[in-house]
Write a protein that holds these residues in place. Structure first.
Motif, PDB file in Angstrom:
ATOM      1  N   ARG A   1       0.831  -1.208   0.000  1.00  0.00           N
ATOM      2  CA  ARG A   1       0.000   0.000   0.000  1.00  0.00           C
ATOM      3  C   ARG A   1       0.861   1.251   0.000  1.00  0.00           C
ATOM      4  O   ARG A   1       0.558   2.233  -0.706  1.00  0.00           O
ATOM      5  CB  ARG A   1      -0.916  -0.013   1.220  1.00  0.00           C
ATOM      6  CG  ARG A   1      -1.842   1.188   1.299  1.00  0.00           C
ATOM      7  CD  ARG A   1      -2.717   1.119   2.526  1.00  0.00           C
ATOM      8  NE  ARG A   1      -3.600  -0.042   2.489  1.00  0.00           N
ATOM      9  CZ  ARG A   1      -4.464  -0.342   3.458  1.00  0.00           C
ATOM     10  NH1 ARG A   1      -4.536   0.426   4.545  1.00  0.00           N
ATOM     11  NH2 ARG A   1      -5.238  -1.408   3.355  1.00  0.00           N
ATOM     12  N   VAL A   2       1.946   1.241   0.768  1.00  0.00           N
ATOM     13  CA  VAL A   2       2.831   2.406   0.821  1.00  0.00           C
ATOM     14  C   VAL A   2       3.534   2.602  -0.521  1.00  0.00           C
ATOM     15  O   VAL A   2       3.640   3.727  -1.035  1.00  0.00           O
ATOM     16  CB  VAL A   2       3.851   2.240   1.968  1.00  0.00           C
ATOM     17  CG1 VAL A   2       4.839   3.402   1.965  1.00  0.00           C
ATOM     18  CG2 VAL A   2       3.138   2.145   3.312  1.00  0.00           C
ATOM     19  N   VAL A   3       4.013   1.505  -1.101  1.00  0.00           N
ATOM     20  CA  VAL A   3       4.696   1.604  -2.400  1.00  0.00           C
ATOM     21  C   VAL A   3       3.739   2.115  -3.477  1.00  0.00           C
ATOM     22  O   VAL A   3       4.108   2.942  -4.324  1.00  0.00           O
ATOM     23  CB  VAL A   3       5.283   0.228  -2.779  1.00  0.00           C
ATOM     24  CG1 VAL A   3       5.871   0.272  -4.184  1.00  0.00           C
ATOM     25  CG2 VAL A   3       6.353  -0.190  -1.774  1.00  0.00           C
ATOM     26  N   ARG A   4       2.504   1.640  -3.447  1.00  0.00           N
ATOM     27  CA  ARG A   4       1.526   2.091  -4.440  1.00  0.00           C
ATOM     28  C   ARG A   4       1.245   3.587  -4.293  1.00  0.00           C
ATOM     29  O   ARG A   4       1.119   4.316  -5.287  1.00  0.00           O
ATOM     30  CB  ARG A   4       0.243   1.276  -4.281  1.00  0.00           C
ATOM     31  CG  ARG A   4      -0.804   1.588  -5.342  1.00  0.00           C
ATOM     32  CD  ARG A   4      -1.932   0.573  -5.334  1.00  0.00           C
ATOM     33  NE  ARG A   4      -2.606   0.499  -4.042  1.00  0.00           N
ATOM     34  CZ  ARG A   4      -2.503  -0.546  -3.218  1.00  0.00           C
ATOM     35  NH1 ARG A   4      -1.718  -1.577  -3.538  1.00  0.00           N
ATOM     36  NH2 ARG A   4      -3.151  -0.567  -2.078  1.00  0.00           N
ATOM     37  N   THR A   5       1.182   4.070  -3.064  1.00  0.00           N
ATOM     38  CA  THR A   5       0.948   5.499  -2.842  1.00  0.00           C
ATOM     39  C   THR A   5       2.127   6.332  -3.322  1.00  0.00           C
ATOM     40  O   THR A   5       1.950   7.409  -3.916  1.00  0.00           O
ATOM     41  CB  THR A   5       0.691   5.761  -1.351  1.00  0.00           C
ATOM     42  OG1 THR A   5      -0.396   4.953  -0.907  1.00  0.00           O
ATOM     43  CG2 THR A   5       0.366   7.212  -1.104  1.00  0.00           C
TER      44      THR A   5
END
Length: 302
Positions: free
Chosen positions: A232-236
């Motif tokens: 989720r952090v990488v996608r953001t």
């Protein structure tokens, strides 16, 4: 149209003729059931659509309203023509009864308008300026003009008794409120304008949403810079650098993250200054308005 001209007579304004017109039409056409409003609508349609030309309307008006010479001649010949025109004489007797009823109805309406006016003026005299309702725009019509013409003479006594401009202003505002109530226009509740002015504007809500999203993005970027590689952090982070040539695998990604975080912080600071300027301006505006209406209340709030 004959019933209209006969009921209208020499009047140029007002709606008291409708009852007389309905009586005359019922006498002329007893087999056609119609209401006063429907009859008035039909007359208005005929006048606007130009179904009859001016000459035809003038002929109908002369037939409905005979001249004084014709009335005198008809009065002299009435004993001889009694048997020939019984319905005409019966119709000529109707206005006498109808006029007395209409005069009573008009006087009753005027008294009701006077009581509404007095009540509205008393309300506005004791009402602060910031709590006054916002007056709606009244459409132009014959009925509304008749109401205003009827209210104008009633204001003379109140205006003569006014001692200063503030009292004159309250009288005029009360007359406007009374006109709206008589006409049937919708008035907002007292104090509603103040609530609307103190509400948060839409642009401020949008800026606050941008600030919240920017702060959430800053938190994700800082978390990724600290080594958090959750999907989720990488996608953001990828969405934050979308449209650029920056890749998360390049060696200077930490510097790019720091620059992006600083850029978002500057945007948040600029948006916050805009909101603070608006809050300060609103506070000064409300204080100035309160100073004009109630100074003691302003000093107590400081």
């Amino acid at each position: 149209m004959r019933a209209y001209y006969r009921a209208k007579g020499e009047e140029t304004a007002g709606i008291a003729y409708r009852a007389r017109m309905h009586c005359f039409f019922a006498e002329l056409e007893p087999s056609i059931p119609v209401t006063e409003q429907n009859l008035a609508d039909r007359v208005r349609y005929i006048m606007r659509s130009k179904i009859f030309d001016d000459a035809e309307l003038e002929r109908l008006r002369r037939e409905a309203i005979p001249s004084s010479n014709e009335l005198a001649t008809a009065g002299d010949e009435a004993p001889q023509a009694t048997d020939q025109l019984p319905r005409v004489e019966a119709a000529m007797d109707l206005p006498v009864v109808g006029d007395s009823d209409d005069d009573e109805m008009v006087s009753h309406e005027l008294e009701q308008m006077r009581s509404i006016l007095e009540e509205a003026i008393l309300e506005t005299r004791s009402m602060p300026l910031e709590n006054r309702p916002r007056l709606p725009r009244i459409p132009l019509s014959k009925r509304n003009r008749a109401v205003v013409r009827a209210l104008n003479p009633m204001l003379a006594t109140y205006l003569e008794a006014s001692r200063d401009l503030c009292e004159t202003d309250s009288v005029l505002f009360g007359a406007a409120v009374a006109a709206c109530r008589i006409i049937g226009a919708k008035l907002p509740m007292a104090g509603r304008a103040t609530k609307q002015s103190s509400a948060i504007p839409a642009w401020r809500k949008r800026i606050e949403d941008r600030i919240a999203k920017a702060r959430a993005l800053i938190g994700r970027l800082i978390s990724f810079r600290s080594g958090n590689n959750r999907p989720r952090v990488v996608r953001t982070v990828r969405m934050a650098f979308a449209g650029t040539n920056i890749s998360l695998s390049q060696p200077d990604i930490t510097q790019k993250l720091t620059e992006r975080i600083d850029d978002l912080k500057q945007k948040i600071a600029a948006w916050g200054k805009r909101i603070r300027r608006f809050i300060e301006r609103s506070r000064r505006f409300n204080q100035n308005r309160l100073f004009q209406s109630d100074q003691n209340r302003l000093y107590k709030s400081l």
